[in-house]
Scaffold this motif. Structure first.
Motif, PDB file in Angstrom:
ATOM      1  N   CYS A 104      -6.571  -5.617  -4.159  1.00  0.00           N
ATOM      2  CA  CYS A 104      -6.152  -5.640  -2.741  1.00  0.00           C
ATOM      3  C   CYS A 104      -6.741  -6.873  -2.057  1.00  0.00           C
ATOM      4  O   CYS A 104      -6.065  -7.528  -1.262  1.00  0.00           O
TER       5      CYS A 104
ATOM      6  N   LEU B 140     -10.469   1.109   4.734  1.00  0.00           N
ATOM      7  CA  LEU B 140     -11.671   0.533   4.124  1.00  0.00           C
ATOM      8  C   LEU B 140     -11.950  -0.848   4.699  1.00  0.00           C
ATOM      9  O   LEU B 140     -11.017  -1.611   4.970  1.00  0.00           O
TER      10      LEU B 140
ATOM     11  N   PRO C 116      -7.500   3.919  -5.940  1.00  0.00           N
ATOM     12  CA  PRO C 116      -7.470   4.975  -4.930  1.00  0.00           C
ATOM     13  C   PRO C 116      -6.414   6.018  -5.300  1.00  0.00           C
ATOM     14  O   PRO C 116      -5.446   5.712  -6.004  1.00  0.00           O
TER      15      PRO C 116
ATOM     16  N   CYS D  84      -0.977   4.767  -0.868  1.00  0.00           N
ATOM     17  CA  CYS D  84      -2.440   4.819  -1.045  1.00  0.00           C
ATOM     18  C   CYS D  84      -3.084   5.745  -0.005  1.00  0.00           C
ATOM     19  O   CYS D  84      -2.737   5.717   1.170  1.00  0.00           O
TER      20      CYS D  84
ATOM     21  N   TYR E 191       2.092   1.672  -4.064  1.00  0.00           N
ATOM     22  CA  TYR E 191       1.125   2.059  -5.097  1.00  0.00           C
ATOM     23  C   TYR E 191      -0.244   1.531  -4.667  1.00  0.00           C
ATOM     24  O   TYR E 191      -0.331   0.421  -4.152  1.00  0.00           O
ATOM     25  N   PRO E 192      -1.312   2.310  -4.888  1.00  0.00           N
ATOM     26  CA  PRO E 192      -2.640   1.823  -4.490  1.00  0.00           C
ATOM     27  C   PRO E 192      -3.062   0.597  -5.307  1.00  0.00           C
ATOM     28  O   PRO E 192      -2.627   0.426  -6.443  1.00  0.00           O
ATOM     29  N   GLY E 193      -3.914  -0.224  -4.731  1.00  0.00           N
ATOM     30  CA  GLY E 193      -4.431  -1.399  -5.436  1.00  0.00           C
ATOM     31  C   GLY E 193      -5.390  -1.001  -6.552  1.00  0.00           C
ATOM     32  O   GLY E 193      -5.994   0.074  -6.518  1.00  0.00           O
TER      33      GLY E 193
ATOM     34  N   ARG F  72     -12.528  -2.818  -0.340  1.00  0.00           N
ATOM     35  CA  ARG F  72     -11.211  -2.541  -0.927  1.00  0.00           C
ATOM     36  C   ARG F  72     -11.208  -2.934  -2.407  1.00  0.00           C
ATOM     37  O   ARG F  72     -12.005  -3.783  -2.823  1.00  0.00           O
ATOM     38  N   PRO F  73     -10.304  -2.352  -3.191  1.00  0.00           N
ATOM     39  CA  PRO F  73     -10.203  -2.755  -4.596  1.00  0.00           C
ATOM     40  C   PRO F  73      -9.983  -4.265  -4.729  1.00  0.00           C
ATOM     41  O   PRO F  73      -9.355  -4.874  -3.848  1.00  0.00           O
TER      42      PRO F  73
ATOM     43  N   CYS G 239       0.831  -1.223   0.000  1.00  0.00           N
ATOM     44  CA  CYS G 239       0.000   0.000   0.000  1.00  0.00           C
ATOM     45  C   CYS G 239       0.859   1.263   0.000  1.00  0.00           C
ATOM     46  O   CYS G 239       0.403   2.333  -0.384  1.00  0.00           O
TER      47      CYS G 239
ATOM     48  N   CYS H 110      -5.500  -0.551   6.436  1.00  0.00           N
ATOM     49  CA  CYS H 110      -6.408   0.065   5.464  1.00  0.00           C
ATOM     50  C   CYS H 110      -7.664   0.583   6.157  1.00  0.00           C
ATOM     51  O   CYS H 110      -8.253  -0.116   6.970  1.00  0.00           O
TER      52      CYS H 110
ATOM     53  N   PHE I 109      -5.785   5.489   1.420  1.00  0.00           N
ATOM     54  CA  PHE I 109      -6.547   4.795   2.458  1.00  0.00           C
ATOM     55  C   PHE I 109      -5.677   4.115   3.517  1.00  0.00           C
ATOM     56  O   PHE I 109      -6.199   3.517   4.454  1.00  0.00           O
ATOM     57  N   LEU I 110      -4.349   4.197   3.358  1.00  0.00           N
ATOM     58  CA  LEU I 110      -3.488   3.541   4.353  1.00  0.00           C
ATOM     59  C   LEU I 110      -3.359   4.421   5.604  1.00  0.00           C
ATOM     60  O   LEU I 110      -3.041   5.607   5.506  1.00  0.00           O
TER      61      LEU I 110
HETATM   62  S1  SF4 Z   1      -5.481  -2.364   0.968  1.00  0.00           S
HETATM   63 FE1  SF4 Z   1      -6.373  -0.354   1.377  1.00  0.00          FE
HETATM   64  S2  SF4 Z   1      -4.617   0.959   1.827  1.00  0.00           S
HETATM   65 FE2  SF4 Z   1      -3.842  -0.839   0.781  1.00  0.00          FE
HETATM   66  S3  SF4 Z   1      -3.753  -0.283  -1.391  1.00  0.00           S
HETATM   67 FE3  SF4 Z   1      -5.710  -1.325  -0.994  1.00  0.00          FE
HETATM   68  S4  SF4 Z   1      -7.156   0.341  -0.592  1.00  0.00           S
HETATM   69 FE4  SF4 Z   1      -5.106   1.161  -0.351  1.00  0.00          FE
END
Ligand code: SF4
Ligand code: SF4
Length: 151
Positions: free
Chosen positions: A107, A98, A70, A88, A24-26, A103-104, A21, A96, A90-91
């Motif tokens: 992820c 979310l 994200p 990311c 790079y974001p997922g 989450r994506p 995370c 995370c 959201f970290l």
């Molecule tokens: S798990 Fe959460 S913090 Fe990590 S990359 Fe995916 S959305 Fe972002």
């Protein structure tokens, strides 16, 4: 296609501290936003992009290969963004923010393994952007609409 669930392994990820995370974001898939239900997809992408926490990125603009992910921390609020690295949005220090199911997909599907040998299960930008291709027009329509509202 149903939304795949994936496997979480908080014990391993806690020790690691979220290296993936931080890099790079997922990558999110159309199903994460409600596809194949077009109305849901439109509505959820609109909400996500309007929040400034999600962005549209791409592999090849000429071929219509875009995807949603994200935002990178510090760069929230861009409807389109093409940076290749960054943490990311959201970290948090506790992981995370979310819920797992929100989450994506990449992820959720990433399989955590010790010594950072985590298995991404084939969720590359190229693969995910192909998944978005059939929704290209909707994605562009919504992104342009959000941009026009925010400027
Ligand atoms: S798990 Fe959460 S913090 Fe990590 S990359 Fe995916 S959305 Fe972002
Ligand atoms: S999935 Fe792998 S790289 Fe990501 S936080 Fe978990 S152990 Fe770390």
């Amino acid at each position: 296609m149903n939304k795949p669930v994936g496997v979480e392994n908080p014990e391993i990820c806690k020790v690691c501290g979220g290296k993936c995370c931080k890099t790079y974001p997922g990558l999110a898939t159309p199903e994460d936003f409600g596809a194949p239900d077009i109305e849901k997809l439109r509505e959820n992408i609109f909400k996500a992009l309007s929040s400034g926490r999600w962005t549209v990125d791409w592999v090849n603009q000429d071929e219509g290969l875009y995807f949603v992910r994200p935002a990178v921390k510090g760069f929230e609020g861009s409807v389109f963004d093409h940076r290749y690295s960054g943490e990311c949005t959201f970290l948090t220090p506790n992981g995370c923010e979310l819920a797992f199911e929100n989450r994506p997909e990449s992820c959720r599907m990433l399989v955590p393994k010790i010594d950072e040998r985590c298995d991404p299960q084939g969720y590359t930008r190229a693969v995910v952007s192909q998944r978005w291709k059939e929704y290209y027009e909707i994605l562009m329509d919504v992104a342009i609409e959000v941009e026009s509202v925010s400027f």
